[in-house]
Each structure stands twice: as C-alpha cells, then as structure tokens.
Design an enzyme around this catalytic site. Structure first.
Site, PDB file in Angstrom:
ATOM      1  N   LYS A   1      56.970  68.151  72.744  1.00 23.39           N
ATOM      2  CA  LYS A   1      56.193  67.068  72.511  1.00 23.39           C
ATOM      3  C   LYS A   1      55.585  66.399  73.790  1.00 23.39           C
ATOM      4  O   LYS A   1      54.566  66.127  74.151  1.00 23.39           O
ATOM      5  CB  LYS A   1      56.465  65.493  71.575  1.00 23.39           C
ATOM      6  CG  LYS A   1      55.504  64.381  70.927  1.00 23.39           C
ATOM      7  CD  LYS A   1      55.955  63.537  70.221  1.00 23.39           C
ATOM      8  CE  LYS A   1      57.727  63.227  70.034  1.00 23.39           C
ATOM      9  NZ  LYS A   1      56.905  61.967  70.773  1.00 23.39           N
TER      10      LYS A   1
ATOM     11  N   GLY B   1      53.025  56.052  72.973  1.00 20.97           N
ATOM     12  CA  GLY B   1      53.344  55.311  73.838  1.00 20.97           C
ATOM     13  C   GLY B   1      53.125  56.582  75.372  1.00 20.97           C
ATOM     14  O   GLY B   1      52.288  56.639  76.377  1.00 20.97           O
TER      15      GLY B   1
ATOM     16  N   SER C   1      61.688  56.074  83.827  1.00 21.90           N
ATOM     17  CA  SER C   1      60.628  56.377  82.846  1.00 21.90           C
ATOM     18  C   SER C   1      59.260  57.283  83.905  1.00 21.90           C
ATOM     19  O   SER C   1      58.891  57.489  84.445  1.00 21.90           O
ATOM     20  CB  SER C   1      59.772  55.113  82.163  1.00 21.90           C
ATOM     21  OG  SER C   1      58.922  55.237  81.719  1.00 21.90           O
TER      22      SER C   1
ATOM     23  N   GLN D   1      57.565  58.384  81.366  1.00 19.08           N
ATOM     24  CA  GLN D   1      56.245  57.741  81.792  1.00 19.08           C
ATOM     25  C   GLN D   1      55.522  57.193  82.932  1.00 19.08           C
ATOM     26  O   GLN D   1      54.372  56.933  83.059  1.00 19.08           O
ATOM     27  CB  GLN D   1      56.039  57.236  80.017  1.00 19.08           C
ATOM     28  CG  GLN D   1      56.383  57.645  79.026  1.00 19.08           C
ATOM     29  CD  GLN D   1      56.403  56.843  77.698  1.00 19.08           C
ATOM     30  OE1 GLN D   1      55.967  56.060  77.634  1.00 19.08           O
ATOM     31  NE2 GLN D   1      56.445  57.891  77.348  1.00 19.08           N
TER      32      GLN D   1
ATOM     33  N   ASP E   1      65.913  60.190  73.848  1.00 19.68           N
ATOM     34  CA  ASP E   1      65.026  59.962  72.627  1.00 19.68           C
ATOM     35  C   ASP E   1      66.576  60.393  71.234  1.00 19.68           C
ATOM     36  O   ASP E   1      65.946  60.064  70.617  1.00 19.68           O
ATOM     37  CB  ASP E   1      63.923  60.550  72.227  1.00 19.68           C
ATOM     38  CG  ASP E   1      62.596  60.406  73.092  1.00 19.68           C
ATOM     39  OD1 ASP E   1      62.409  58.778  73.470  1.00 19.68           O
ATOM     40  OD2 ASP E   1      61.999  61.150  73.879  1.00 19.68           O
TER      41      ASP E   1
HETATM   42  C1  S3P Z   1      58.297  60.618  77.683  1.00 15.37           C
HETATM   43  C2  S3P Z   1      59.599  59.884  77.884  1.00 15.37           C
HETATM   44  C3  S3P Z   1      60.010  59.295  77.134  1.00 15.37           C
HETATM   45  C4  S3P Z   1      60.525  58.888  75.698  1.00 15.37           C
HETATM   46  C5  S3P Z   1      59.259  59.808  75.470  1.00 15.37           C
HETATM   47  C6  S3P Z   1      58.608  60.714  75.713  1.00 15.37           C
HETATM   48  C7  S3P Z   1      57.694  61.061  78.207  1.00 15.37           C
HETATM   49  O1  S3P Z   1      59.894  58.142  76.995  1.00 15.37           O
HETATM   50  O2  S3P Z   1      61.345  58.151  75.441  1.00 15.37           O
HETATM   51  O3  S3P Z   1      59.890  60.014  73.748  1.00 15.37           O
HETATM   52  O4  S3P Z   1      56.701  62.211  76.903  1.00 15.37           O
HETATM   53  O5  S3P Z   1      57.649  61.147  79.272  1.00 15.37           O
HETATM   54  P1  S3P Z   1      60.579  57.164  79.540  1.00 15.37           P
HETATM   55  O6  S3P Z   1      60.158  57.945  80.284  1.00 15.37           O
HETATM   56  O7  S3P Z   1      59.401  55.650  79.434  1.00 15.37           O
HETATM   57  O8  S3P Z   1      61.416  57.173  79.202  1.00 15.37           O
END
Ligand code: S3P
Length: 434
Positions: A22, A92, A163, A165, A315
């Site tokens: 994903k 998110g 993070s 993200q 996750d």
């Molecule tokens: C993700 C980063 C994680 C993870 C999310 C997907 C990503 O979040 O929990 O399901 O694709 O960058 P965080 O980086 O905010 O912890």
C-alpha cells in the site's frame, strides 16, 4: 455494517501471492504524476485507499490508464487546481503525501477532505512544516483543510515523530524548491519515498546524527518517468504469517513480498517468539528488497517490543498483540502511543477485543501488556471501530482460538486488502458471514 466470523481452522497452509504494498502504491502514483513522461507501474494495489490517491492525481491533472496487461500508465503534468474537493476517504497516506506534493505548485488551490476517522486524525504534523516552507493551509488541525500552493523555500525540520508520512510530505514539497531540504527523524521510518525518488532520478542523502537520522534532498529534483514494480505488502502478509505461527501444523509461503528492513519488524518478532521463518529468492526490484517468506508454526514464547523497534512494525502491532495472546506468559509493547491516532485508537481496540475473548490485557496511554496462557477462548464479538487492521487481526485470531470470533464490520478491509477473505479461505481459513 457487515459482520464476519472466523472459525477455528486447524488445516491452514499453502503458498500464495500477495496484493501490492500500500505505501509503495501511493508513492508510485504520486511520483509518476509529478514526473516528466509516462511511467509504467506493475503490481499496484487495487484497494480503496490507493484508489483515493489515483483519483486525486487525476484531479490534479495527471493522466492514468491501464495497458493490456493491467499495468498502470501514469503521465505526469504540472498540477492544477482540482474542480472538486480531494476526497482522501480513510487514507492518511493519501492526505498527508498529496498535500505535500501539491504544496509547491504556485496558485494551486485544493480542499482536502476525508471520512469521519481521517477527519479526526492529526494533520498539524504536516501543516506546520509545510506552512514553514511557505504553503498556505487553512482550516485548523484536522481535515477538511484548504491548501494554496506557493513558491516554497527550504526547511531544516526536526520531526517530533518517526513518521514516514511527515518525512514524505516534506520531501515531496521539497521537490518544488531549489533551497536546501533536510528532515531529522528521531528513529528511521519506512524509506520508500527516498528509494523511489532515486528510481525517478532524484538523489538524496541519509546520515545518522545525534538526534536520529537526517534525510536531505540533493540538488537535482526533476523526476523522469520510469518503470516500477510494486512488491507484495508485508503488512497484509502479516495476517497470513500470524495464522501460520499460531495454528499447530501450519506452514505458509508468501511469494514476492517486500522485505525492506524498515518494514520487517513483525516477521523478526514472530521468529524471535519461536515460529520457523525462512527467506528465499531474495532480489532487488525497483530498488526494494523482495523475497519469498515461509512461516511455520512452533511453540510461541512471549514478546517484548521496545520503543525503537516500533516504526518497523507500526501497522502490525494489533496482529502481534493477538499472536502474543497464544504465547505462555507476559508480552509487553512499549512506546506505541502513535497507535492511538491511526485509523482507530488501536491500543484501545486491541485491549477491548482481547479482553472480550478471554485474554488478560492492560493498556496505558502508550503501552500494552498481554498475558497469554497458551490458548485463546474466543467465542465473542469484536468491535472493529471501522479499522481494517483491527478487523483482519481478530479474524486471524479466530482461526487459532478455541471458538469462533466475529467482527462487527468487515467493510473497512477493502481499504487495504480487498481479497483478504478469499485469499485466507484459499489457505484453509474458515471465514464466513456467520
Ligand atoms: C505509512 C506510514 C505509517 C503507517 C501508514 C502508512 C506510509 O504512518 O502507519 O499505514 O505509507 O508512509 P506514519 O508514518 O505516520 O507512522
């Protein structure tokens, strides 16, 4: 609400391919949509979250089609204001990465929205650095948010959270400025954005520093279209591996799964707990390590997860906590406060689901203790709180419990793993509507 029930399944096992990762799927669509030319992406995950990103990049002006083999062909464009609000659904990653990517297009105006869960999740972690770089973002700390892109400046940002993200939002915004861009994370988070940027011709740097790890963008920030393969998702494979670890006699091989070290925390922990794990056919594809992972059952010991180990299994902790319920003794999960702000409050959801099914579990604000006694009674309903990973974790636990476990709503599974039920049934799981 669609309830689903997992029955004890003593004959679980076999070999399987996996849905695409994903995290990598989101990034592939976004980077291709920013690149010069047409990129070809194979293995892209077909799920609600990734569809939200695909619809968004099309709304920003990229062209997306499928070739005769089902690969996605994505042609990048200069991003424009979308005609409608950008609906990120439950995702998110879509919201945070797309806001970063859009922030540097001068004059682009977009409203970002999401479902009830996403609209309650913290966005200040990205709006603060993006505003510092020069973007204008209105609407408070949660979605909906109104973004107006600007000519951005650089940033040297110490992120309070590990993070990916946050890191990715800043790197994507940074593609649109010539100024220095540097992010320091307290602990390394998944590095798919950095790896994929290199595939598109954008190099950066990574170095360990006293405060954690520092990531910088190099001077060459123009993306050139490329060919990409999306490997199997270890976060989806975790449910299959967990079932194999928990069910006596089970043995499963998952082919072509991502084994990037920033994502392998779960598989390392179940091996430490006693499961037999092997990795075959280890290769590098599109810059990412990939292999076939086999997991077989053995007696399980309790597990201790320390704060520094959390990002590589962020996750998978709901599933790992369920596996711990089948070990004999006390398992401890420390430094997991981030789970409170995922698709649901996952510490609360896991503790409640385990307790309902006869397992002793204690939660604090940022930790969880699970007292296993070698067996899980099961037999009860679990409230999934509209969270895909809570639904899949407890359905998987139901396969190894003494009595069936029902989840109150299986619909959110479509956000990340629409084929979950069919794939698990193909391996011998007794999952049914009642
Ligand atoms: C993700 C980063 C994680 C993870 C999310 C997907 C990503 O979040 O929990 O399901 O694709 O960058 P965080 O980086 O905010 O912890």
């Amino acid at each position: 609400m669609t309830p689903l029930t997992a029955h004890p399944s003593p004959r679980f096992g076999g070999e399987t391919d996996l849905p695409g990762d994903k995290s990598i799927s989101h990034r592939a669509l976004i980077l291709a949509a920013l690149a010069n030319g047409t990129s070809r992406i194979t293995g892209l995950l077909a799920s609600d979250d990734v569809r939200a990103t695909e619809e968004a990049v099309k709304a920003f002006g990229a062209h997306v089609e499928r070739d005769s083999e089902g690969a996605a062909l994505v042609t990048g464009r200069t991003w424009q204001s979308p005609a409608e609000p950008v609906d990120c659904g439950n995702s998110g990653t879509s919201a945070r990465l797309l806001m970063g990517a859009a922030a540097g297009f001068e004059g682009l105006a977009a409203t970002f929205t999401g479902d009830a869960s996403l609209s309650s999740r913290p966005m200040d972690r990205i709006t603060q650095p993006l505003r510092r770089m020069g973007a204008s973002i209105d609407g408070g700390e949660t979605l909906p948010l109104d973004l107006i892109g600007a000519r951005l400046g650089g940033i040297d940002y110490a992120s309070p959270v590990a993070s990916a993200q946050v890191k990715s939002a800043i790197l994507l915004a940074g593609l649109r400025t010539d100024a220095p861009v540097r992010i320091v994370e307290p602990r390394p988070s998944r590095d798919h954005t950095e790896i994929m940027l290199a595939q598109f011709g954008v190099e950066g740097g990574v170095e360990e520093v006293e405060e954690g790890v520092a990531i910088t963008l190099g001077e060459q920030r123009r993306l050139t279209a490329t060919e990409l393969h999306v490997p199997g998702d270890p976060s989806s494979a975790a449910f299959i591996w967990a079932a194999a670890a928990m069910i006596p006699g089970a043995r499963v091989t998952t082919r072509g799964v991502l084994v990037n070290a920033t994502r392998t925390g779960f598989i390392e922990k179940i091996e430490e707990m006693g499961a037999a794990v092997t990795l075959d056919n280890h290769v590098l594809r599109s810059g990412e390590p990939v292999g076939d992972v086999t997991v077989a059952h053995d007696r399980l010991e309790p597990v201790h997860v320390r704060p520094e180990e959390v990002p590589a299994m962020i996750d998978e902790i709901p599933m790992l906590a369920c596996v711990a319920a089948l070990a004999e003794g006390e398992s401890v999960f420390e430094g997991i406060g981030e789970l409170r702000v995922k698709e649901s409050d996952r510490i609360g959801a896991v503790a409640a689901g385990l307790t309902a099914n006869g397992v002793t579990a204690f939660a604090t604000e940022d930790s969880l203790r699970v007292i296993g006694n070698g067996a899980v009674a099961g037999g009860r309903m679990v409230s999934t709180r509209h969270d895909h990973r809570i639904a899949m974790a407890f359905l998987t636990l139901g396969l190894a419990a003494k009595a069936a476990i029902t989840v109150d709503n299986a619909e959110p599974i479509a956000t990340s793993f629409p084929d979950f039920t069919a794939l698990m049934r193909g391996l011998g799981a007794g999952i049914a509507t009642r």
